[in-house]
Write a protein that holds these residues in place. Structure first.
Motif, PDB file in Angstrom:
ATOM      1  N   PRO A 199      48.422  38.494  37.039  1.00 25.05           N
ATOM      2  CA  PRO A 199      47.595  39.223  36.095  1.00 25.05           C
ATOM      3  C   PRO A 199      46.046  38.586  36.430  1.00 25.05           C
ATOM      4  O   PRO A 199      45.697  37.397  36.780  1.00 25.05           O
TER       5      PRO A 199
ATOM      6  N   TYR B  39      43.630  36.584  33.212  1.00 24.01           N
ATOM      7  CA  TYR B  39      44.605  36.039  32.223  1.00 24.01           C
ATOM      8  C   TYR B  39      44.214  35.182  31.023  1.00 24.01           C
ATOM      9  O   TYR B  39      44.399  33.826  31.247  1.00 24.01           O
TER      10      TYR B  39
ATOM     11  N   ASN C 283      43.527  38.224  24.822  1.00 29.27           N
ATOM     12  CA  ASN C 283      44.633  38.948  23.922  1.00 29.27           C
ATOM     13  C   ASN C 283      45.644  39.245  25.040  1.00 29.27           C
ATOM     14  O   ASN C 283      46.629  39.590  24.807  1.00 29.27           O
ATOM     15  N   LYS C 284      45.439  38.812  26.525  1.00 25.24           N
ATOM     16  CA  LYS C 284      46.387  39.128  27.430  1.00 25.24           C
ATOM     17  C   LYS C 284      47.295  37.875  27.674  1.00 25.24           C
ATOM     18  O   LYS C 284      48.574  37.925  28.325  1.00 25.24           O
ATOM     19  N   LYS C 285      46.953  36.669  27.155  1.00 27.12           N
ATOM     20  CA  LYS C 285      47.628  35.597  27.326  1.00 27.12           C
ATOM     21  C   LYS C 285      48.963  35.404  26.419  1.00 27.12           C
ATOM     22  O   LYS C 285      49.101  36.100  25.459  1.00 27.12           O
ATOM     23  N   THR C 286      50.189  35.016  27.160  1.00 19.53           N
ATOM     24  CA  THR C 286      51.508  34.809  26.371  1.00 19.53           C
ATOM     25  C   THR C 286      51.275  33.620  25.516  1.00 19.53           C
ATOM     26  O   THR C 286      50.378  32.824  25.791  1.00 19.53           O
TER      27      THR C 286
ATOM     28  N   ALA D 219      49.082  43.604  25.499  1.00 19.91           N
ATOM     29  CA  ALA D 219      47.850  43.869  26.494  1.00 19.91           C
ATOM     30  C   ALA D 219      47.819  43.336  27.798  1.00 19.91           C
ATOM     31  O   ALA D 219      47.231  43.745  28.856  1.00 19.91           O
ATOM     32  N   LEU D 220      49.045  42.628  28.075  1.00 20.01           N
ATOM     33  CA  LEU D 220      49.218  42.068  29.491  1.00 20.01           C
ATOM     34  C   LEU D 220      49.888  43.186  30.304  1.00 20.01           C
ATOM     35  O   LEU D 220      49.978  43.346  31.400  1.00 20.01           O
TER      36      LEU D 220
ATOM     37  N   ARG E 293      49.239  46.526  30.038  1.00 19.98           N
ATOM     38  CA  ARG E 293      48.288  47.671  30.013  1.00 19.98           C
ATOM     39  C   ARG E 293      47.953  47.615  31.563  1.00 19.98           C
ATOM     40  O   ARG E 293      47.647  46.549  32.257  1.00 19.98           O
TER      41      ARG E 293
END
Length: 242
Positions: free
Chosen positions: A153, A156, A159-162, A188-189, A191
């Motif tokens: 990603p 990264y 709001n994309k972080k796990t 978000a990850l 998209r």
């Protein structure tokens, strides 16, 4: 009396039909295997599955597809308005985990994995791995004509972080009895993949795995069976978002 007997016979036949349908549903594999995921409010990740939200999710026992390991692997799943939650419970007596870097070759040691394929019209899916030491691998995989490759990603962060955590389990004598892994994958990850985020009634193809290296021969577990590798995405089951 005759009418009462007919009613009883019909009741028995209906009951037998229900049992037959249940057995057929439980034996279905691949696309026809459906796993219903319940909704939840967002909650904190602890690594031990102690949040009360998990009481709403039933355990799924994975099937061993390679090796002779006697260990049991169970998984719980939930989804919220922002992402998917997973909690794994892995029986184990020896944890093999030395890698201490995200996006490393985690599959060469003990690991849990989830593959999410939101839209069947595109051969693109997310592969997520988590080690007992809480290091992760999150890649988008294009799989075209059997040729797959992973893409990390970009940006990264935010709001994309796990969110993820793990815990080693020990018995009263201090011996290792297993480990648990808990993680949250934000939409978000995923998209710009289509069919994201899911709504009530949305269906995604998906699979859930574990690899263990206790013995000379590694052992693999999965929700839906694959033959050669975890990337046989056409054999994945179906997540149904309730």
């Amino acid at each position: 009396m005759h009418r009462l007997m007919i009613q009883r016979i019909l009741s028995v036949l209906l009951l037998l039909l229900c049992f037959a349908n249940d057995a057929r549903t439980q034996n279905e594999t691949g696309r026809n295997a459906r796993l219903h995921i319940k909704p939840t409010e967002d909650f904190d990740i602890s690594g031990d599955g102690s949040n009360p939200a998990w009481k709403k999710a039933e355990w799924i026992t994975l099937s061993r597809i390679k090796g002779t390991s006697p260990y049991t692997t169970r998984v719980r799943l939930l989804y919220s308005a922002t992402g998917i939650y997973a909690f794994y419970n892995c029986e184990d007596k020896k944890i093999n985990a030395t890698l201490r870097e995200d996006f490393s070759r985690l599959w060469t040691e003990d690991v849990i994995e989830m593959f999410l394929w939101p839209d069947e019209s595109h051969p693109l899916y997310l592969e997520y791995e988590l080690s007992p030491l809480a290091y992760e691998l999150a890649i988008l995989v294009p799989n075209i004509n059997g040729q797959s490759a992973g893409w990390m990603p970009w940006h990264y962060e935010g709001n994309k972080k796990t969110r993820k955590a793990t815990k080693t389990l020990r018995g009263s004598d201090g011996e290792i009895t297993g480990w648990t892994g808990e993680f949250f994958i934000p939409y978000a990850l995923l998209r710009p993949l289509p069919n994201v985020p899911p709504k009530k009634g949305t269906e995604w193809r998906a699979n859930v795995y574990r690899i263990d290296y206790d013995d000379a021969e590694s052992a693999y577990w999965s929700w839906q069976p694959v033959n050669n590798n975890f990337h046989e995405f056409q054999k994945y089951g179906t997540f149904v978002f309730d």
